[in-house]
Enzyme design. Structure first.
Site, PDB file in Angstrom:
ATOM      1  N   ASP A 113      13.401   2.822  10.784  1.00 24.73           N
ATOM      2  CA  ASP A 113      12.634   1.886  11.596  1.00 24.73           C
ATOM      3  C   ASP A 113      11.684   2.739  12.421  1.00 24.73           C
ATOM      4  O   ASP A 113      12.110   3.451  13.333  1.00 24.73           O
ATOM      5  CB  ASP A 113      13.569   1.077  12.490  1.00 24.73           C
ATOM      6  CG  ASP A 113      12.835   0.102  13.408  1.00 24.73           C
ATOM      7  OD1 ASP A 113      11.596   0.191  13.526  1.00 24.73           O
ATOM      8  OD2 ASP A 113      13.506  -0.743  14.024  1.00 24.73           O
ATOM      9  N   TYR A 162      -2.127  -7.626  17.137  1.00 23.33           N
ATOM     10  CA  TYR A 162      -2.386  -6.825  15.934  1.00 23.33           C
ATOM     11  C   TYR A 162      -3.657  -5.997  16.120  1.00 23.33           C
ATOM     12  O   TYR A 162      -3.681  -4.798  15.802  1.00 23.33           O
ATOM     13  CB  TYR A 162      -2.524  -7.755  14.736  1.00 23.33           C
ATOM     14  CG  TYR A 162      -2.708  -7.059  13.411  1.00 23.33           C
ATOM     15  CD1 TYR A 162      -1.628  -6.464  12.771  1.00 23.33           C
ATOM     16  CD2 TYR A 162      -3.954  -7.009  12.797  1.00 23.33           C
ATOM     17  CE1 TYR A 162      -1.787  -5.824  11.544  1.00 23.33           C
ATOM     18  CE2 TYR A 162      -4.122  -6.384  11.574  1.00 23.33           C
ATOM     19  CZ  TYR A 162      -3.035  -5.786  10.945  1.00 23.33           C
ATOM     20  OH  TYR A 162      -3.208  -5.158   9.737  1.00 23.33           O
ATOM     21  N   THR A 193      -0.840  -8.005  -0.546  1.00 19.57           N
ATOM     22  CA  THR A 193       0.441  -7.337  -0.344  1.00 19.57           C
ATOM     23  C   THR A 193       1.492  -8.352   0.087  1.00 19.57           C
ATOM     24  O   THR A 193       1.168  -9.480   0.481  1.00 19.57           O
ATOM     25  CB  THR A 193       0.334  -6.266   0.757  1.00 19.57           C
ATOM     26  OG1 THR A 193       0.095  -6.917   2.015  1.00 19.57           O
ATOM     27  CG2 THR A 193      -0.785  -5.271   0.470  1.00 19.57           C
ATOM     28  N   LYS A 212      -4.008  -1.860  16.047  1.00 21.80           N
ATOM     29  CA  LYS A 212      -4.812  -1.119  15.086  1.00 21.80           C
ATOM     30  C   LYS A 212      -5.932  -0.330  15.758  1.00 21.80           C
ATOM     31  O   LYS A 212      -6.342   0.731  15.272  1.00 21.80           O
ATOM     32  CB  LYS A 212      -5.357  -2.066  14.017  1.00 21.80           C
ATOM     33  CG  LYS A 212      -4.259  -2.653  13.114  1.00 21.80           C
ATOM     34  CD  LYS A 212      -3.438  -1.561  12.434  1.00 21.80           C
ATOM     35  CE  LYS A 212      -2.427  -2.134  11.444  1.00 21.80           C
ATOM     36  NZ  LYS A 212      -1.676  -1.085  10.721  1.00 21.80           N
ATOM     37  N   ARG A 217       3.811  12.567  16.290  1.00 21.64           N
ATOM     38  CA  ARG A 217       4.475  13.526  17.181  1.00 21.64           C
ATOM     39  C   ARG A 217       5.542  14.330  16.448  1.00 21.64           C
ATOM     40  O   ARG A 217       5.728  15.530  16.726  1.00 21.64           O
ATOM     41  CB  ARG A 217       5.093  12.784  18.371  1.00 21.64           C
ATOM     42  CG  ARG A 217       5.622  13.711  19.451  1.00 21.64           C
ATOM     43  CD  ARG A 217       6.140  12.935  20.645  1.00 21.64           C
ATOM     44  NE  ARG A 217       7.250  12.048  20.283  1.00 21.64           N
ATOM     45  CZ  ARG A 217       7.864  11.243  21.162  1.00 21.64           C
ATOM     46  NH1 ARG A 217       7.452  11.203  22.419  1.00 21.64           N
ATOM     47  NH2 ARG A 217       8.861  10.481  20.773  1.00 21.64           N
ATOM     48  N   ILE A 266       0.824  -1.205   0.000  1.00 20.26           N
ATOM     49  CA  ILE A 266       0.000   0.000   0.000  1.00 20.26           C
ATOM     50  C   ILE A 266       0.860   1.257   0.000  1.00 20.26           C
ATOM     51  O   ILE A 266       0.535   2.246  -0.668  1.00 20.26           O
ATOM     52  CB  ILE A 266      -0.949  -0.010   1.222  1.00 20.26           C
ATOM     53  CG1 ILE A 266      -1.919  -1.194   1.129  1.00 20.26           C
ATOM     54  CG2 ILE A 266      -1.731   1.295   1.310  1.00 20.26           C
ATOM     55  CD1 ILE A 266      -2.713  -1.431   2.408  1.00 20.26           C
TER      56      ILE A 266
END
Length: 249
Positions: free
Chosen positions: A63, A154, A187, A158, A124, A18
């Site tokens: 990262d 997961y 993906t 999310k 931030r 994506i």
């Protein structure tokens, strides 16, 4: 879609999937891009896939679970281009496919470190440097709108992305902050889970979805690009399910 010429947009997870699809659409609309990913080689291939010279853009190995790397990347972006008009925070990793009682500390920390804390670090760093009228899109998931077995870490990550998106939208009235919640998308992340865990692709496809198929990354990317653009200037604090009807059931 309208031109984005003159706009500077930062994208995480731009090496594949994506993120790469989003970068290619934005580049085709004239945006100047600051691309980052942990996979530097694939990231460079993304930039080289643009029709115009990749020299117009910035690529950086980052990262997103490391705040110093995120801060340095955003600072370098503004130093190079003089501003920041938008961001797409797409970097993420998939579930370990274990029951909650089987998850290790390392499993939980790894997934949340990238998916949730990584988005926090990006927001931030981006918000103080973004122009008024800017737009940020975070990549959540249908897992951020519900829950399913084998994805506790997961799903938690999310849900955090959804919460961070709404809080940022309320706090930053001059910057639009939205999220997309993709369903099953074809993906490399799905392929990686197949190879690592031996879980077949069909497991990630909800048979109850209205459109019973995997999405192409471009189908998610096009919504991200819409939310980044002026066409969506009255949209903020929203979570757009781009899931073929997965969350209607």
């Amino acid at each position: 879609m309208a031109s984005l010429k003159g706009k500077v947009i930062a994208i995480t997870g731009a090496a594949t999937g994506i993120g790469r699809a989003t970068a290619r659409i934005l580049a085709s609309r004239g945006a100047t891009l600051s691309l980052c990913d942990i996979n530097a080689d694939q990231l460079q291939r993304t930039a080289e896939s643009f029709q115009e010279s990749s020299k117009n853009h910035l690529t950086t190995r980052v990262d997103v679970s490391k705040s110093d790397q995120v801060n340095s990347w955003i600072a370098a972006t503004v130093d190079k281009f003089g501003k920041l008009d938008g961001a797409a925070n797409i970097a993420g990793i998939g579930p370990r496919i274990k029951r909650l009682r089987e998850l290790t500390d390392a499993d939980y920390s790894l997934v949340n470190g990238v998916n949730a804390t990584g988005v926090f670090y990006c927001l931030r760093a981006q918000l103080p440097r973004m122009n008024a009228g800017g737009s940020i899109v975070n990549c959540a998931s249908v897992a951020g709108l519900g829950g399913s077995a084998g994805s506790a870490e997961y799903t938690a990550s999310k849900h955090a992305v959804v919460g961070l998106t709404k809080v940022a939208a309320w706090e930053e009235k001059d910057i639009r902050v939205n999220a997309v919640a993709p369903g099953a998308v074809d993906t490399p992340l799905v392929g990686e889970m197949e190879n690592r865990l031996g879980v077949k692709k069909e497991k990630f496809e909800l048979k109850g979805a209205i459109q019973n198929r995997f999405a192409d990354p471009d189908e998610i990317a096009s919504v991200i690009c819409f939310l980044l653009g002026e066409e969506a200037k009255f949209v903020t604090g929203a979570v757009w399910a781009v899931d073929g009807g997965w969350t209607t059931s």
